[in-house]
Each structure stands twice: as structure tokens, then as C-alpha cells.
Design a protein around this motif. Structure first.
Motif, PDB file in Angstrom:
ATOM      1  N   LEU A 162       0.830  -1.206   0.000  1.00 12.48           N
ATOM      2  CA  LEU A 162       0.000   0.000   0.000  1.00 12.48           C
ATOM      3  C   LEU A 162       0.865   1.258   0.000  1.00 12.48           C
ATOM      4  CD1 LEU A 162      -3.009   0.765   0.073  1.00 12.48           C
ATOM      5  CD2 LEU A 162      -2.822   0.857   2.566  1.00 12.48           C
ATOM      6  N   HIS A 163       1.968   1.191   0.750  1.00 11.85           N
ATOM      7  CA  HIS A 163       2.904   2.316   0.780  1.00 11.85           C
ATOM      8  C   HIS A 163       3.761   2.227  -0.484  1.00 11.85           C
ATOM      9  CE1 HIS A 163       5.552   5.397   2.039  1.00 11.85           C
ATOM     10  NE2 HIS A 163       6.550   4.618   2.350  1.00 11.85           N
ATOM     11  N   GLY A 164       3.359   2.900  -1.493  1.00 13.32           N
ATOM     12  CA  GLY A 164       4.011   2.839  -2.795  1.00 13.32           C
ATOM     13  C   GLY A 164       3.002   2.632  -3.906  1.00 13.32           C
ATOM     14  N   ILE A 165       1.733   2.503  -3.535  1.00 20.90           N
ATOM     15  CA  ILE A 165       0.677   2.271  -4.520  1.00 20.90           C
ATOM     16  C   ILE A 165       0.529   3.458  -5.478  1.00 20.90           C
ATOM     17  CG2 ILE A 165      -1.266   3.186  -3.181  1.00 20.90           C
ATOM     18  CD1 ILE A 165      -2.831   0.659  -4.082  1.00 20.90           C
ATOM     19  N   GLY A 166       1.005   4.625  -5.055  1.00 23.45           N
ATOM     20  CA  GLY A 166       0.889   5.816  -5.891  1.00 23.45           C
ATOM     21  C   GLY A 166       2.114   6.093  -6.748  1.00 23.45           C
ATOM     22  N   LEU A 167       3.099   5.180  -6.713  1.00 22.55           N
ATOM     23  CA  LEU A 167       4.307   5.393  -7.527  1.00 22.55           C
ATOM     24  C   LEU A 167       3.970   5.371  -9.012  1.00 22.55           C
ATOM     25  CD1 LEU A 167       6.861   3.109  -5.658  1.00 22.55           C
ATOM     26  CD2 LEU A 167       6.777   5.617  -5.652  1.00 22.55           C
ATOM     27  N   ARG A 168       4.649   6.225  -9.742  1.00 27.56           N
ATOM     28  CA  ARG A 168       4.465   6.297 -11.198  1.00 27.56           C
ATOM     29  C   ARG A 168       5.771   5.932 -11.892  1.00 27.56           C
ATOM     30  NH1 ARG A 168      -0.215   8.856 -12.904  1.00 27.56           N
ATOM     31  NH2 ARG A 168      -1.400   9.850 -11.260  1.00 27.56           N
ATOM     32  N   ASN A 169       5.667   5.579 -13.147  1.00 24.14           N
ATOM     33  CA  ASN A 169       6.845   5.256 -13.950  1.00 24.14           C
ATOM     34  C   ASN A 169       7.707   6.486 -14.198  1.00 24.14           C
ATOM     35  OD1 ASN A 169       6.571   2.436 -14.386  1.00 24.14           O
ATOM     36  ND2 ASN A 169       4.860   2.860 -15.750  1.00 24.14           N
ATOM     37  N   GLY A 170       7.133   7.654 -14.076  1.00 25.78           N
ATOM     38  CA  GLY A 170       7.842   8.915 -14.276  1.00 25.78           C
ATOM     39  C   GLY A 170       6.835  10.042 -14.167  1.00 25.78           C
ATOM     40  N   PRO A 171       7.312  11.278 -14.230  1.00 26.31           N
ATOM     41  CA  PRO A 171       6.387  12.408 -14.174  1.00 26.31           C
ATOM     42  C   PRO A 171       5.333  12.287 -15.278  1.00 26.31           C
ATOM     43  CG  PRO A 171       8.663  13.156 -14.091  1.00 26.31           C
ATOM     44  CD  PRO A 171       8.698  11.690 -14.409  1.00 26.31           C
ATOM     45  N   ASP A 172       4.096  12.469 -14.901  1.00 27.56           N
ATOM     46  CA  ASP A 172       2.971  12.414 -15.842  1.00 27.56           C
ATOM     47  C   ASP A 172       2.866  11.067 -16.556  1.00 27.56           C
ATOM     48  OD1 ASP A 172       2.306  15.082 -15.227  1.00 27.56           O
ATOM     49  OD2 ASP A 172       3.805  15.788 -16.664  1.00 27.56           O
TER      50      ASP A 172
END
Length: 87
Positions: A55-65
Motif C-alpha cells: 500500500l505504501h508505494g501504490i501511488g508510484l508512477r513510472n515517471g512524471p505524468d
């Protein structure tokens, strides 16, 4: 939950469910998990700690936008695995 209570496995599972249902943003779920993970007064069972790690990291993205690092299907699999581990 008020700030003084230990969140339980139900609350962790609810975060995954609300993210998948669109009722909670991934960023909010990540922030909530971060607060729990970094609170030294909280003590976790193995299953809850495992789920919080996801859950801690569920909002990670591959990069900006960019798209999220973990897509909805992966999050759904985590939720199913959490439910299995809780049995």
C-alpha cells in the motif's frame, strides 16, 4: 479511526478496496500507509506489514505524468492475496 488507535487488517484491506473502487486516490492511500509505517508506536502482524509494504508505494508512477507503476490488475491481485493470507 482517530490518531491514537491501531489500524487493523480490515482498515488496510478497505484502503485497497477504496482505491480500486475510485473512492480513494492512490496518493491518499500511500500517505495513509506512510503514516502507519512510520509510526513507531504501532505494532503489526506479518500479514498487515506485508500489505502495508504494498500500500505504501501504490501511488508510484513510472515517471512524471506517466502511468502508475502498478496497474489496477496488480492492485486487485494484491487485494485477493491479502484476503487469502487473512484466512
Amino acid at each position: 479511526m482517530n490518531g491514537d488507535e491501531q489500524p487493523g487488517p480490515d482498515e488496510i484491506e478497505q484502503c485497497f478496496t477504496e482505491v480500486l473502487d475510485g473512492r480513494m486516490s492512490r496518493e491518499e492511500a500511500d500517505r495513509r500507509a506512510w503514516r502507519w509505517v512510520t509510526d513507531d508506536d504501532l505494532v503489526w502482524d506479518d500479514v498487515s506489514w506485508w500489505a502495508l509494504g504494498l500500500l505504501h508505494g501504490i501511488g508510484l508512477r513510472n515517471g512524471p505524468d506517466e502511468d502508475f507503476l502498478h496497474d489496477g490488475e496488480q492492485v486487485r491481485q494484491w487485494l485477493e492475496e491479502l484476503r487469502r493470507r487473512r484466512m
